[in-house]
Design a protein around this motif. Sequence first.
Motif, mmCIF file in Angstrom:
data_model
loop_
_atom_site.group_PDB
_atom_site.id
_atom_site.type_symbol
_atom_site.label_atom_id
_atom_site.label_comp_id
_atom_site.label_asym_id
_atom_site.label_seq_id
_atom_site.Cartn_x
_atom_site.Cartn_y
_atom_site.Cartn_z
ATOM 1 N N GLU A 185 0.829 -1.211 0.000
ATOM 2 C CA GLU A 185 0.000 0.000 0.000
ATOM 3 C C GLU A 185 0.863 1.261 0.000
ATOM 4 O O GLU A 185 0.578 2.225 -0.717
ATOM 5 N N LEU A 186 1.902 1.257 0.817
ATOM 6 C CA LEU A 186 2.765 2.437 0.908
ATOM 7 C C LEU A 186 3.462 2.719 -0.417
ATOM 8 O O LEU A 186 3.668 3.877 -0.786
ATOM 9 N N ILE A 187 3.812 1.658 -1.139
ATOM 10 C CA ILE A 187 4.455 1.831 -2.448
ATOM 11 C C ILE A 187 3.437 2.239 -3.508
ATOM 12 O O ILE A 187 3.645 3.209 -4.253
ATOM 13 N N GLU A 188 2.331 1.534 -3.584
ATOM 14 C CA GLU A 188 1.409 1.725 -4.699
ATOM 15 C C GLU A 188 0.438 2.881 -4.487
ATOM 16 O O GLU A 188 0.073 3.567 -5.445
ATOM 17 N N LYS A 189 0.034 3.135 -3.247
ATOM 18 C CA LYS A 189 -0.933 4.202 -2.986
ATOM 19 C C LYS A 189 -0.245 5.549 -2.761
ATOM 20 O O LYS A 189 -0.767 6.595 -3.160
ATOM 21 N N TYR A 190 0.932 5.511 -2.121
ATOM 22 C CA TYR A 190 1.597 6.764 -1.736
ATOM 23 C C TYR A 190 2.923 6.995 -2.472
ATOM 24 O O TYR A 190 3.548 8.025 -2.275
ATOM 25 N N ASN A 191 3.327 6.025 -3.269
ATOM 26 C CA ASN A 191 4.570 6.143 -4.043
ATOM 27 C C ASN A 191 5.749 6.516 -3.145
ATOM 28 O O ASN A 191 6.554 7.387 -3.471
ATOM 29 N N THR A 192 5.850 5.851 -2.002
ATOM 30 C CA THR A 192 6.977 6.117 -1.110
ATOM 31 C C THR A 192 8.285 5.813 -1.828
ATOM 32 O O THR A 192 8.410 4.798 -2.519
ATOM 33 N N ARG A 193 9.255 6.702 -1.678
ATOM 34 C CA ARG A 193 10.563 6.523 -2.306
ATOM 35 C C ARG A 193 11.544 5.844 -1.370
ATOM 36 O O ARG A 193 12.597 5.363 -1.789
ATOM 37 N N ILE A 194 11.217 5.843 -0.064
ATOM 38 C CA ILE A 194 12.068 5.227 0.951
ATOM 39 C C ILE A 194 11.196 4.342 1.828
ATOM 40 O O ILE A 194 10.117 4.761 2.256
#
Length: 436
Positions: A185-194
Motif C-alpha cells: 500500500e505504501l508503495i502503490e498508494k503513496y509512491n513512497t521513495r524510501i
Amino acid sequence: MKRILVLFSLLILFSQTHSSENSAKKDKTLSEFMDLKFGMFVHWGPVSLRGTEIGWSRGREVTVEDYDNLYQEFNPVLFDADEWIKTLKDAGMKYFVITTRHHDGFSIWPSDFSDYDISATPYKKDVLTELKKACDKYEIMFGTYYSICDWKHPDYPLGSPGGKTQKESGDMEKYIPFIKAQTKELIEKYNTRILWFDGEWEKPWTHEMGLDFYHYLKGLDNTVLINNRVDKGRKGMEGVTISDEYAGDYATPEQRIGAYDVENPWESCITICNQWAWKPNDQMKSFDECIQTLIKTVGGGGNLLFNIGPMPDGRIEQRQKDRLKEMGDWLKVYGESIYETKGGPYKPTEKFASTRKGNKIYLHLFNWDASSVTVPAPGTDKIKSCGILKGEGLDFSQTANSLTVYIPASLKNQSVLTIEIGLVNNVLTIDTIEIN
C-alpha cells in the motif's frame, strides 16, 4: 531446434539487459539520495497524547490498555501538512520520513488491512496523502518508516516492550502476508521513495524472511530505497551491515554520527531533543550541536536524518521550528559545502570536518580559537586559493607535506568557519587523510 536455441539465447540476453538496466536505475536512485545529505525524520502518533516514547512506553510508562486506546482521543486538528514540509524546506532538508507504523502497531494511514489506523480516530483524515502532496509541491523526497515487529498484532509472536512477552496466537506465516500487504500500500498508494524499516532485531524475524521481504518489495518497485534494517545484518546502534549476504541499500547508525566511510552509503538518524516522540519540555540540542552534527555526518560520508516529534494537536513546537530555521539559514549561505559532496578527504575530528566536490575542498572549523590551521597537504596537487566560503580570501602557505591557512582574529570562535580550498584538479580521487 536451431530456432529454439536462438530464441533461448535472445531471452537470456533480454533478461541480462533488463537486470543490468534495473541495477543501473537502483544505483542512480541511491546516488541521488546520498546527494541530498539532510532529511527530516518524524515520530508521531496517538502516544503524543501522553508525551512518552512511541512504542517503547506501551506496557511500561503507559499501561497496555491505556496505550492501545489512545487512538480514540487522537484528533490533531492543527495538523497542516504544508506547514510541516515548508518547515523542512526552510531547514534546508531535502527528504522526509514519517513513522507510518511503529512497534505499537498503529497505522498513521487508512489501511485496507487494519482497523487500528488513522480512520478509526476522531480525526479520520489521510495525513499521508496530504504529506505526499506537500512533498511533491516543495520537491521533497517522500519516505515512510515501517516497523517489522508489532507488539499489538495477534499474529506477531512477541509483546511489548521489547518483546518480553510471548503471545499464544503468534504465527509468522500469517503475519508476513499482513506486512507485505501494508508495505505494498505504501508503495502503490503513496509512491513512497524510501522504506525505512525497524524492529528487525527480534527473534521471530529471520535472515531468510528479510531477504524474501527485500526482494518482494524490489519486485514492486526496484527504485524504492530500503535500509539495512529489513534484514538481520545490522551491527547494533553502529548501524553498519556486517556482511554482503544481508539485504539493504544503506546503513543506519542511530543516535550517533556514523564511522567515516565514503565508499558505502549510510545515514545517521539523530533526535533534535532526547526523545523520538514528543515530550513536554524535552531538552533540545543547541544550534552549535545541530549544525556541527550535520557537518560531521556529511564530512564522514553520510546523510543526516534529523528527528522531530510533533505535538498531539499536530503542530511542530515553535522552538524546534526556530532551531531548524537556524540550520536552514546557515545552509542558504554554505549549502554548496554540504549538498552533492563527498566526505573527506580529511577524517572528521572534534575540531573540524571536511567535504569535497569538483576541484574544491571545504574545511569546516568548529569554534576555532587559533590564528592558523595546519593540515597535511591534500595530495600532490597545487593549491590555487583559500578563502572563507562566500567571503574574503585568506593567506596560506603550502609545502610538499602541509597546508597552513591563517585565520584573522575577527573570524575566530565562530560556531563554524567554512574555508574553501581551491585546487587545480578534481579532488574526489584524493586518498583519505587521517589527522592524529
